[in-house]
Each structure stands twice: as structure tokens, then as C-alpha cells.
Scaffold this active site. Structure first.
Site, PDB file in Angstrom:
ATOM      1  N   GLY A  61      35.834  27.730  22.293  1.00 21.91           N
ATOM      2  CA  GLY A  61      35.960  26.296  22.067  1.00 21.91           C
ATOM      3  C   GLY A  61      34.683  25.598  21.638  1.00 21.91           C
ATOM      4  N   SER A  62      34.764  24.275  21.617  1.00 26.35           N
ATOM      5  CA  SER A  62      33.734  23.404  21.034  1.00 26.35           C
ATOM      6  C   SER A  62      32.359  23.583  21.667  1.00 26.35           C
ATOM      7  CB  SER A  62      34.160  21.951  21.192  1.00 26.35           C
ATOM      8  OG  SER A  62      33.074  21.089  20.943  1.00 26.35           O
ATOM      9  N   THR A  63      31.330  23.392  20.830  1.00 24.95           N
ATOM     10  CA  THR A  63      29.949  23.479  21.292  1.00 24.95           C
ATOM     11  C   THR A  63      29.612  22.365  22.272  1.00 24.95           C
ATOM     12  OG1 THR A  63      29.212  22.224  19.378  1.00 24.95           O
ATOM     13  CG2 THR A  63      29.113  24.601  19.206  1.00 24.95           C
ATOM     14  N   VAL A  64      30.440  21.302  22.317  1.00 21.23           N
ATOM     15  CA  VAL A  64      30.215  20.238  23.296  1.00 21.23           C
ATOM     16  C   VAL A  64      30.341  20.803  24.717  1.00 21.23           C
ATOM     17  CG1 VAL A  64      30.922  17.927  24.017  1.00 21.23           C
ATOM     18  CG2 VAL A  64      31.065  18.552  21.626  1.00 21.23           C
ATOM     19  N   GLY A  65      30.977  21.979  24.845  1.00 17.38           N
ATOM     20  CA  GLY A  65      31.112  22.649  26.138  1.00 17.38           C
ATOM     21  C   GLY A  65      29.783  22.839  26.859  1.00 17.38           C
TER      22      GLY A  65
END
Lengths: 130, 395
Positions: A61-65
Site C-alpha cells: 500500500g501507500s507510502t503514507v503508511g
């Protein structure tokens, strides 16, 4: 028993394993305030990663993780340590910015929920205590 | 071999240049170790993602503030879109508390010496690398454009790793920085006439859905505008996670042509359009500018809107970079667009602004915008040409 792997981020921790065979997306998949896994149909759905030695194959999933791990740390809800089969960049960066000890290249199938383990991330070693 | 650092790099990692530099170096070297890099290489340009407060949240902002205590960027660094137009946010209906937090994010970046342009098309407004240049960009559409259309070299960075590259002026040498990882793996023969940004977005979806991370070599495209290529890049990166592609006669990188060949027909494009279009979508929101609109696109839209009025109950966002908006003001395009009742929104876009619940249905020319509108904002969607979008707005 001693499992050898690789350091992702330094540090030492001892605690109880929370194990899953499913990858984890922290952005959207984990509540940044409570540490609860909220991804629908995830085997850990409804359980909290807070204060656990969290064991899972890899991140997705997203790098915002990465920032969600940081949020968990600030909220006191972060895992004590992270053990992966292969750490992906989102988890690696999350552990570095949040200073969560992390190792990978571990045979994670040898671990199970509830076990007590010691993680020596400096040397990339996980020791099963019981 | 393992990752070897120069003496200077070791000092950066040891904390001799402060806390932010140490943390940044930890990120760069850890990624290098994970991916088996042997050394770090200098980068000359950085694009940072994770700017909208909507995505970043308080924790992300806290991290940035911590890095800004003693961190300063060493190379040209620009920013991805924020969650709002940084000056005209009020008239676009952005809540005050969100605006305050968004400003704090931009201020943290500014303190580090980042150029706070807030656009997904840095290459249109002065952050333009040349062929072969090593850079560290986040923003998947811009990564794809830089690697493929320009021929610069960057991995698909995340927000923190791009910031780390900016603070250190370095990245680890792995992935798309190396020749061997840039060659095409499967050929796509396009047997369809493509026209307009929406068609190129649909092609990006067809190939992105099919290619499973294999680097495509695309043949059969006779010509493409920069605007069509940016639309394609955004779409193929969104649906396929791709960081690079080759397009015969259009992109500059050298590659052997793969034997494995797939055909793309006009039916495939029509199927992709059907897959994106929601039946009975009630359109109350029209947005063009994902990726950010070029001055050419804005000029065209201004012409279409000149003397017209946006229909009651419809909202129009044309999203772009601030320098492009300034130019549009100077050229009179802004007045034509805004007099019609549409908004020329800079610094933000419909994917990262806090718009959930505000609209029912989006019409756009962007396949990428469709993805986020549906997934994040729960809008119904329709993908059409930019001209059709504007006609819908004034109908």
C-alpha cells in the site's frame, strides 16, 4: 530457539508476538490513534498492534503508511518491534522515522501469536523465549 | 559487496551534520541495503510527495516539523499538490481549520528551503531534469514522466525518502538508476487511433491493468502531445505501478524490443472507458488538471468558457501549478474561466483536497482522477475529453 536475519532498524525489545500471514497496509489498514487493524477481512482485523512484536510477511500500500507508524509511536500505540520475511520500503522508512526496532529475512512461520520473543535488531536476531 | 559510504557520507550518518541529516542518511542507507546498492550517488533534483494535510495528518506534520528543526535541502526541491489553493482556498469551500494545518505543512517545508510550488508537474514549472540525470522524485505520474519522456533516472520515492534525498543530496544506486532495470519486457502493439488526454489515460489503464509490473514497449502511437503523455504517465503509474515505459518514436531511452507482444485494440480502450464510467452518474463536479493543467490546456479551456456560464448546481475546478496560474492571470485566461463561474485552482487537485461528501459525480478527462474520486471520495465518475467536460459544465 534463535532465528537469524538482518537489521532494518536498530534497537532491542522483548514482548509478545502478534502474527499474521497477510501483508499489512498501515495507511488505511491500521487506525493511527489506536493501533487497531481495520482492513476489512484482514486476519488481524479488530486486534491492536500496540505493544506487540508484530510479525507479518511484508508491507503493502501507500507510502503514507510510513507516517502512520510515526503516528502510532507518538500516540504510544506502536508495535514494540517489527519482524518481516522481507521488509518493504514503506515499513522500513516507517521504522526508521519512528525508531521502531525491525528485522527481516526471518523465517516468520516459526513464530506464532502469544509467544514471548526477544528482538535484537542490532544483530538481526530473534530469540524465542518460551 | 554491501553498501560502501564515502568518509563524508559516514559523517552525515554519524550525526556530524545534525539530527535531520542523520535521520535522512539512515533512510537512504537502509533502502540501499534492502535493495542491494553498492554505493550512494548524488541527485540534482527532488520532488516531494505527501504534502496534503488530508493525507499527512498531524503525525506526518509533526515529523516534518522535527526534520525542519535543523534540516536544510541541498538540491533543487519542489513539492507535490497540497489540499487547497494556498491563497484562494476560502472561496473553494475549504474549511478554516484544514487551511491552518495545510499552511503549517507548507511552512515546515519552506523552513527547510523547499520551493513550495505544490504541483504534480514540476517539469512544467522549472524543475526539469535532462536526459540521464539522476534525481529522486516522489509522485508516481512525475516519476513516470521523468524516467520515460525525459529519460532522467529516479526510483518511485515515497514522501520521507524523497525528503531524505533532498536533505542529503544523495540516493542509493539501485532500481531505475541502473540500465539493466530500465529495459522493456513486453511489447504492446496499439491498433487504435488515440486522440486527447482521456484516450491516453484509457491506454494507461489498459496497459497498467495488464502488464503486472513488466516494463512496456509501446508501438503504434503516431504522435502524442506533452499533455497526452502526462495523462498517460499518471494513468499507467496509477493502474500498473509502473515507473518507466518506452514509446516507439516518442520516448528517448534505448531498449531492446521484447519478443512477447500484446495487442491493444480500440475495443480494449472502449472497455476501459466502460469500466471507469458509472451508469447513472449524476455529474455535479467537473475537474480538469490531473496531472496539473499546462498553460496550453488552460488557454483552450478559457476559450471554451469565454462568455459562457457554468450551470446551476455544478462546480468546476481547473487545477494547475501556481506559476501557471499567475501566467493565466496575466494572459486573461483566469478572468474568462472565473467569470464563467468556474475556478482556476492552483496548488491543489481533486484527488488530494478534502472533498469527500461534497459532490455526487465527477466528470474528468483523467483516468487517474477517476481512480481517486471513486476510491477515496466515493464519487460516481465519467471520463470524457476535456472539451466534453467543459460542455457538460455549461449545459
Amino acid at each position: 530457539m534463535r532465528l537469524e536475519g538482518r537489521r532494518i532498524f536498530k534497537g532491542k525489545a522483548a514482548g509478545e508476538v502478534l502474527y499474521t500471514e497477510e501483508d499489512i497496509s498501515f495507511y488505511g489498514g491500521c487506525d493511527p490513534e489506536t493501533g487497531e487493524i481495520v482492513e476489512k477481512d484482514h486476519p488481524l482485523q479488530g486486534q491492536s498492534v500496540a505493544g506487540k512484536v508484530l510479525v507479518f510477511p511484508t508491507g503493502k500500500g501507500s507510502t503514507v503508511g510510513s507516517y502512520v507508524l510515526y503516528a502510532l509511536k507518538k500516540a504510544g500505540k506502536a508495535p514494540l518491534a517489527i519482524i518481516n520475511r522481507t521488509t518493504d520500503p514503506v515499513i522500513a522508512v516507517g521504522c526508521i522515522i519512528s525508531e521502531i526496532p525491525a528485522v527481516d529475512k526471518i523465517e516468520i512461520e516459526k513464530l506464532r501469536t502469544g509467544q514471548r520473543v526477544e528482538v535484537d535488531a542490532d544483530n538481526g536476531v530473534v530469540t524465542i523465549l518460551d | 559487496m554491501g553498501l560502501e559510504l564515502t568518509r563524508e557520507e559516514q559523517r552525515m550518518l554519524d550525526g556530524e551534520y545534525g539530527k535531520a541529516m542523520r535521520k535522512a542518511m539512515e533512510i537512504i542507507t537502509t533502502l540501499g541495503e534492502i535493495y542491494g546498492a553498492n554505493r550512494l550517488i548524488p541527485v540534482s533534483s527532488v520532488q516531494i510527495a505527501g504534502v496534503s494535510y488530508h493525507n499527512l495528518g498531524e503525525a506526518g506534520l509533526e515529523y516534518l516539523a522535527e526534520m525542519a528543526e535543523d534540516g536544510k535541502v541541498r538540491v533543487l526541491t519542489t513539492l507535490n499538490p497540497a489540499g487547497m489553493d494556498l491563497t484562494e482556498w476560502k472561496k473553494h469551500g475549504i474549511p478554516e481549520d484544514f487551511a491552518v494545518n495545510q499552511q503549517r505543512v507548507v511552512e515546515a517545508f519552506a523552513k527547510m528551503g523547499v520551493i513550495t510550488t505544490c504541483t504534480c508537474t514540476p517539469y512544467l514549472i522549472g524543475n526539469l531534469p535532462h536526459y540521464g540525470e539522476h534525481i529522486a522524485w516522489a509522485e508516481s505520474s512525475a516519476v513516470c514522466f521523468a524516467n520515460s519522456v525525459i529519460g532522467a533516472r529516479t526510483n518511485r520515492e515515497g514522501g520521507p525518502s524523497a525528503l531524505a534525498a533532498a536533505l542529503t543530496g544523495r540516493t542509493a544506486e539501485y532500481g531505475l538508476h541502473l540500465d539493466k532495470n530500465r529495459y522493456a519486457q513486453v511489447k504492446y502493439e496499439v491498433q487504435a487511433e488515440l486522440k486527447g488526454t482521456d484516450d491516453f489515460g484509457l491506454l494507461g489503464k489498459v496497459i497498467g491493468d495488464r502488464t503486472k509490473k513488466k516494463i512496456p514497449y509501446i508501438a503504434g502511437i503516431k504522435s502524442a502531445t506533452t499533455e497526452e503523455l502526462k495523462s498517460f504517465c499518471a494513468s499507467v503509474a496509477t493502474y500498473g505501478g509502473l515507473g518507466i515505459f518506452h514509446m516507439e518514436g516518442i520516448t528517448p531511452n534505448q531498449t531492446p524490443v521484447p519478443d512477447e507482444t500484446e495487442i491493444v485494440t480500440s475495443e480494449d480502450l472502449a472497455d476501459a472507458r466502460d469500466a471507469l464510467d458509472d451508469e447513472n452518474a449524476e455529474i455535479d463536479f467537473i475537474s480538469i488538471g490531473c496531472p496539473h493543467a499546462s498553460i496550453k490546456e488552460i488557454a483552450m479551456i478559457a476559450e471554451l468558457l469565454d462568455g459562457k456560464t457554468v450551470a446551476e448546481g455544478k462546480t468546476v475546478w481547473i487545477t494547475t501549478a501556481r506559476p501557471t496560474k499567475d501566467l493565466a492571470i496575466k494572459m486573461g485566461y483566469y478572468d474568462k474561466i472565473e467569470r464563467a463561474g468556474a475556478f482556476l485552482v492552483s496548488d491543489a487537485c481533486c484527488a488530494v483536497a478534502p472533498l469527500k461528501g461534497r459532490f455526487k459525480g465527477l466528470m474528468t478527462d483523467s483516468a487517474k482522477a477517476c481512480f481517486y474520486a471513486r476510491g477515496k471520495n466515493k464519487f460516481k465518475i465519467k471520463i470524457r475529453t476535456a472539451e466534453e467536460c467543459i460542455r457538460e459544465a455549461i449545459s
